[in-house]
Design a protein around this motif. Structure first.
Motif, PDB file in Angstrom:
ATOM      1  N   UNK A   1      -8.879   6.373  -3.880  1.00 23.83           N
ATOM      2  CA  UNK A   1      -8.353   5.869  -2.612  1.00 23.83           C
ATOM      3  C   UNK A   1      -7.952   4.418  -2.788  1.00 23.83           C
ATOM      4  N   UNK A   2      -6.860   4.062  -2.147  1.00 19.82           N
ATOM      5  CA  UNK A   2      -6.405   2.678  -2.212  1.00 19.82           C
ATOM      6  C   UNK A   2      -5.918   2.272  -0.827  1.00 19.82           C
ATOM      7  N   UNK A   3      -5.889   0.972  -0.589  1.00 19.01           N
ATOM      8  CA  UNK A   3      -5.556   0.519   0.767  1.00 19.01           C
ATOM      9  C   UNK A   3      -4.092   0.704   1.103  1.00 19.01           C
TER      10      UNK A   3
ATOM     11  N   UNK B   1     -19.507   2.293  -2.612  1.00 18.29           N
ATOM     12  CA  UNK B   1     -20.036   0.964  -2.308  1.00 18.29           C
ATOM     13  C   UNK B   1     -20.437   0.845  -0.846  1.00 18.29           C
ATOM     14  N   UNK B   2     -20.101   1.824  -0.053  1.00 20.72           N
ATOM     15  CA  UNK B   2     -20.445   1.784   1.362  1.00 20.72           C
ATOM     16  C   UNK B   2     -19.285   1.294   2.200  1.00 20.72           C
ATOM     17  N   UNK B   3     -18.175   1.016   1.579  1.00 21.22           N
ATOM     18  CA  UNK B   3     -17.035   0.498   2.326  1.00 21.22           C
ATOM     19  C   UNK B   3     -16.398   1.633   3.114  1.00 21.22           C
ATOM     20  N   UNK B   4     -16.111   1.401   4.382  1.00 22.93           N
ATOM     21  CA  UNK B   4     -15.541   2.427   5.253  1.00 22.93           C
ATOM     22  C   UNK B   4     -14.035   2.443   5.055  1.00 22.93           C
ATOM     23  N   UNK B   5     -13.528   3.633   4.708  1.00 24.57           N
ATOM     24  CA  UNK B   5     -12.096   3.734   4.455  1.00 24.57           C
ATOM     25  C   UNK B   5     -11.353   4.260   5.672  1.00 24.57           C
ATOM     26  N   UNK B   6     -12.021   4.948   6.472  1.00 27.71           N
ATOM     27  CA  UNK B   6     -11.367   5.456   7.672  1.00 27.71           C
ATOM     28  C   UNK B   6     -12.393   6.021   8.620  1.00 27.71           C
ATOM     29  N   UNK B   7     -12.098   5.910   9.929  1.00 25.31           N
ATOM     30  CA  UNK B   7     -13.083   6.360  10.916  1.00 25.31           C
ATOM     31  C   UNK B   7     -12.384   7.162  11.984  1.00 25.31           C
ATOM     32  N   UNK B   8     -13.070   8.173  12.420  1.00 25.04           N
ATOM     33  CA  UNK B   8     -12.533   8.940  13.544  1.00 25.04           C
ATOM     34  C   UNK B   8     -13.610   8.942  14.618  1.00 25.04           C
ATOM     35  N   UNK B   9     -13.241   8.374  15.714  1.00 25.11           N
ATOM     36  CA  UNK B   9     -14.196   8.421  16.826  1.00 25.11           C
ATOM     37  C   UNK B   9     -13.413   8.429  18.109  1.00 25.11           C
ATOM     38  N   UNK B  10     -14.023   9.070  19.117  1.00 26.83           N
ATOM     39  CA  UNK B  10     -13.286   9.221  20.358  1.00 26.83           C
ATOM     40  C   UNK B  10     -13.868   8.341  21.449  1.00 26.83           C
TER      41      UNK B  10
ATOM     42  N   UNK C   1       0.838  -1.197   0.000  1.00 28.15           N
ATOM     43  CA  UNK C   1       0.000   0.000   0.000  1.00 28.15           C
ATOM     44  C   UNK C   1       0.866   1.236   0.000  1.00 28.15           C
ATOM     45  N   UNK C   2       2.166   1.062  -0.129  1.00 29.39           N
ATOM     46  CA  UNK C   2       3.018   2.255  -0.205  1.00 29.39           C
ATOM     47  C   UNK C   2       2.634   3.034  -1.438  1.00 29.39           C
ATOM     48  N   UNK C   3       2.758   4.378  -1.366  1.00 30.21           N
ATOM     49  CA  UNK C   3       2.328   5.224  -2.481  1.00 30.21           C
ATOM     50  C   UNK C   3       3.079   4.930  -3.763  1.00 30.21           C
ATOM     51  N   UNK C   4       2.264   4.689  -4.793  1.00 32.47           N
ATOM     52  CA  UNK C   4       2.838   4.641  -6.131  1.00 32.47           C
ATOM     53  C   UNK C   4       2.076   5.720  -6.862  1.00 32.47           C
ATOM     54  N   UNK C   5       2.686   6.821  -7.175  1.00 30.72           N
ATOM     55  CA  UNK C   5       1.930   7.908  -7.791  1.00 30.72           C
ATOM     56  C   UNK C   5       1.177   7.399  -9.008  1.00 30.72           C
ATOM     57  N   UNK C   6      -0.128   7.720  -9.020  1.00 33.48           N
ATOM     58  CA  UNK C   6      -1.002   7.237 -10.085  1.00 33.48           C
ATOM     59  C   UNK C   6      -0.686   7.965 -11.383  1.00 33.48           C
ATOM     60  N   UNK C   7      -0.394   7.193 -12.441  1.00 35.55           N
ATOM     61  CA  UNK C   7      -0.029   7.777 -13.726  1.00 35.55           C
ATOM     62  C   UNK C   7      -1.199   8.561 -14.287  1.00 35.55           C
ATOM     63  N   UNK C   8      -2.348   7.983 -14.065  1.00 30.54           N
ATOM     64  CA  UNK C   8      -3.573   8.593 -14.622  1.00 30.54           C
ATOM     65  C   UNK C   8      -3.808   9.980 -14.026  1.00 30.54           C
ATOM     66  N   UNK C   9      -3.697  10.093 -12.680  1.00 29.56           N
ATOM     67  CA  UNK C   9      -3.900  11.375 -12.014  1.00 29.56           C
ATOM     68  C   UNK C   9      -2.814  12.346 -12.438  1.00 29.56           C
TER      69      UNK C   9
ATOM     70  N   UNK D   1      -6.449   3.468   4.503  1.00 25.83           N
ATOM     71  CA  UNK D   1      -6.598   3.860   3.110  1.00 25.83           C
ATOM     72  C   UNK D   1      -5.953   5.217   2.902  1.00 25.83           C
ATOM     73  N   UNK D   2      -5.454   5.395   1.665  1.00 23.62           N
ATOM     74  CA  UNK D   2      -4.876   6.701   1.360  1.00 23.62           C
ATOM     75  C   UNK D   2      -5.232   7.103  -0.068  1.00 23.62           C
ATOM     76  N   UNK D   3      -5.095   8.372  -0.316  1.00 20.24           N
ATOM     77  CA  UNK D   3      -5.302   8.860  -1.686  1.00 20.24           C
ATOM     78  C   UNK D   3      -4.306   9.979  -1.944  1.00 20.24           C
ATOM     79  N   UNK D   4      -4.165  10.289  -3.183  1.00 19.87           N
ATOM     80  CA  UNK D   4      -3.117  11.262  -3.556  1.00 19.87           C
ATOM     81  C   UNK D   4      -3.738  12.493  -4.165  1.00 19.87           C
ATOM     82  N   UNK D   5      -2.990  13.621  -4.023  1.00 18.89           N
ATOM     83  CA  UNK D   5      -3.363  14.813  -4.755  1.00 18.89           C
ATOM     84  C   UNK D   5      -2.145  15.198  -5.627  1.00 18.89           C
ATOM     85  N   UNK D   6      -2.435  15.315  -6.875  1.00 17.65           N
ATOM     86  CA  UNK D   6      -1.368  15.674  -7.833  1.00 17.65           C
ATOM     87  C   UNK D   6      -1.506  17.135  -8.158  1.00 17.65           C
TER      88      UNK D   6
END
Ligand code: ADP
Length: 651
Positions: A151-153, A207-216, A128-136, A159-164
């Motif tokens: 977003x990718x696992x 799809x409803x899949x939870x990518x990340x949650x913040x709760x205290x 899941x290490x970042x591989x910069x997306x060629x498409x983006x 999960x993480x996502x990139x901003x180009x």
């Protein structure tokens, strides 16, 4: 009575509907109030959630935009040297940017710099290490604007996502700065603690899949949540917030509980009240019946009842008393002496008695008094006074029972007068009898003696032998003896003039009277029959009764003066029944005219020239004095029938 009680019962039923309805309305109202406050609470929460989420979205957007700008401003100094790039990256990571990796790509897309460094490309895909997306990258470079990748696992649970962000220098693309966001860290950095305490905030895929949650807080969550789309990161990410199930405020709980308790107390008190009222109602009913019964008893009494308080004021009178004096209860109650029913001629006496009673010194055995009716009529009453004791055992006045004894007194007076009359008539009988006996009965023997003596004197004058004169003289002697008898009887009558009571055989008295009438009967050729059907023993004065019988017989004889001799008959019958002896003396005489019938018993009434008119008046007094009755009626066969009814002596 039953209709009255059923009417009351139905009224009670209606009366009970009101508190029941009020209670139901009260409970319904309270429930509605609670429900509405709950709804308002929910609504408020929902509004807060919406505004919180909008705020969060704005905050995130601000984070991302700010990062885009900062990344766009990366200059040559930073991208030409690895150390400078690292320090730039650290600065970027430093202020809660959510960024976890920074990569510098050349304009051709080759990775020039990366912090932290990128692992082997083959490995990177798996870990899941970042591989910069060629498409983006290509998209960013071609449009010259920041582009977000899908977003990718990252190491399985993140999960993480990139901003180009394309970086232009001197009018051309110098390279693309790629910022890698780790969703959990992004949330951690941009969602403040107070928000995290209220909601569980997650980032989800389409799809409803939870990518990340913040709760205290680890706590139960409510079902409903709020969702906002999370653009410009794109790729269909959404922010989802679910509020934690906040415990209801204590005040609201206390309020609800106290309302429920209050409702139960109201219900309980209502039940107790109902029970109490029902019991009271039953007692009232019983009391009412008892009162009605007592009132009916009091109203049906013939004895007057009057209650006075200790001051002598009338506090109660019953209907019998009102009838007695002619004043109504309303007119009498509250009156003080002198009372309107006090007889005018006896005011002082009545006042004295009244005062004595109030002082508690009234005659215990009761006392007689004269009262005045409303119409002025004076009545005699017998009064008994007794202390009036109230429910607390206190002497509160005087209760008097008043009996009207006017009639009794009048009857006593009549009896007394009759007694007086009887006594005087008895004396008259004696006198009258004496006179009439002397006149009537001595007349016959004297006349006989006179004629016998005249005959004897004539015989002697004619020198008739003494033997022939003797029978006439004997007869004269006999008549003289009869005259002696008459005198003796008159003497006896005088001797018996005072009351004498003894047992008498009524039949014997009839025989005696007939014997006394014998001469008369024989002379007037009257046929007498005596049918003695029973032996009647009565109590009374034999001489007076004999005189009465004699008088009735003599009247019967005299009534047949003008009757044909063959019809001159007197029929006497003696019967007994129901404790009475009935003597019937029927003649065939002249009869009694209807006009004189009601005067027959008046003293001094007579239709005979030589009559005294005392006979029947005396007869009736004698018979009535023996508790009997003397009456007459017309004889169907002509003449009159006299009835003498006398009570038989007790056996
Ligand atoms: P008296 O015989 O002196 O007249 P009484 O009182 O005995 O007084 O009678 C009153 C009257 O009643 C008589 O005068 C007579 O007219 C009438 N009377 C009584 N008895 C008879 C009778 N048996 N038949 C018809 N008249 C009678």
């Amino acid at each position: 009575m039953p209709s009255f009680s059923s009417k009351r019962a139905s009224r009670w039923r209606w009366l009970w509907i009101l508190p029941r309805l009020a209670f139901i309305l009260f409970v319904g109202g309270v429930a509605l109030l609670l429900w509405m406050s709950e709804q308002a609470d929910k609504e408020e929460k929902r509004a807060t959630l919406t505004s919180d989420m909008l705020w969060l979205e704005q905050n995130l957007r601000f984070h991302l935009t700010r990062n885009e700008e900062l990344l766009g401003r990366i200059d040559h100094a930073h991208t030409s040297d690895a150390r400078a790039f690292e320090s730039f990256a650290r600065t970027m990571f430093g202020f809660d940017s959510g960024l976890r990796q920074l990569i510098w790509l050349s304009a051709e897309g080759a990775v020039r710099l990366a912090h932290p460094a990128i692992m082997e490309p083959g490995l990177a895909g798996e870990t899941g290490e970042a591989i910069p997306s060629r498409q983006s990258f290509r998209l960013a470079r071609s449009i010259g604007k920041p582009v977000y990748g899908k977003a990718y696992p990252y190491f399985g649970n993140d999960w993480q996502f990139e901003v180009h962000v394309p970086v232009s220098r001197d009018g051309r693309i110098a390279g693309v700065a790629v910022g890698v966001y780790r969703i959990r860290d992004l949330l951690g950095d941009s969602v403040p603690w107070w928000l995290a305490e209220r909601y569980r905030i997650s980032v989800m895929e389409d799809s409803g899949k939870v990518l990340g949650t913040r709760s205290k807080v680890e706590s139960a969550i409510t079902e409903e949540g709020y969702q906002v789309s999370f653009d410009p990161p794109g790729w269909g990410l959404t922010l989802h917030a679910v509020p934690y199930h906040a415990p209801r405020p204590t005040a609201s709980l206390v309020l609800s509980a106290s309302l429920v308790i209050l409702a139960m107390i109201v219900l309980w008190s209502l039940w107790i009240l109902r029970r109490h009222v029902l019991r009271r109602h039953a007692v009232e009913e019983q009391l009412g019946q008892e009162h009605a019964f007592r009132k009916a008893m009091e109203d049906s009494l013939d004895t007057g009842m009057r209650a006075r308080n200790l001051d002598g004021e009338i506090i109660y009178v019953n209907p019998a008393f009102c009838r007695m004096v002619g004043w109504s209860a309303a007119e009498l109650i509250g009156r003080r002496p002198p009372m309107p029913y006090w007889a005018d001629d006896y005011l002082d006496e009545t006042r004295a008695l009244h005062d004595r009673v109030l002082a508690g010194e009234g005659p215990g055995e009761g006392f007689e008094l004269k009262l005045k009716r409303r119409n002025g009529e004076v009545i005699d009453v017998l009064i008994h006074e007794a202390p009036l004791i109230d429910a607390r055992g206190q002497h509160s006045g005087w209760m008097g029972s008043i009996v009207d004894i006017t009639e009794r007194k009048q009857a006593d007076e009549r009896a007394r007068q009759q007694q007086d009359r009887l006594q005087s008539t008895a004396r008259l009988v004696a006198m009258g009898e004496m006179a009439s006996s002397i006149a009537h009965e001595l007349n016959q023997p004297l006349a006989a003696i006179s004629s016998y003596c005249t005959g004897a004197a004539n015989l002697l004058r004619n020198e008739t032998p003494a033997a022939e004169v003797l029978p006439a003289l004997d007869k004269a002697v006999e008549q003289a003896r009869r005259a002696g008898q008459v005198v003796r009887r008159i003497y006896n009558l005088a001797r018996h003039s005072e009351d004498r009571v003894e047992l008498i055989d009524l039949g014997e008295r009839v025989d005696a009277a007939l014997t006394l009438m014998e001469v008369d009967i024989r002379q007037k050729i009257i046929h007498v029959t005596f049918d003695r059907q029973a032996k009647a023993i009565i109590e009374g004065d034999p001489v007076l009764l004999e005189q009465a019988l004699l008088n009735v017989l003599r009247n019967a004889v005299e009534s047949m003066r003008d009757t044909l001799p063959e019809q001159r008959q007197i029929d006497i019958t003696l019967t007994c029944s129901d404790g009475y002896a009935l003597l019937t003396i029927a003649d065939h005489g002249c009869g009694i005219d209807a006009g004189v019938a009601d005067k027959l018993f008046d003293p001094l009434f007579t239709t005979k020239a030589e009559g005294m008119g005392m006979g029947l008046a005396i007869c009736r007094s004698v018979v009535e004095n023996h508790r009997g009755r003397l009456s007459f009626e017309a004889n169907p066969g002509g003449g009159t029938v006299f009835h003498i009814l006398l009570p038989l002596a007790a056996q």
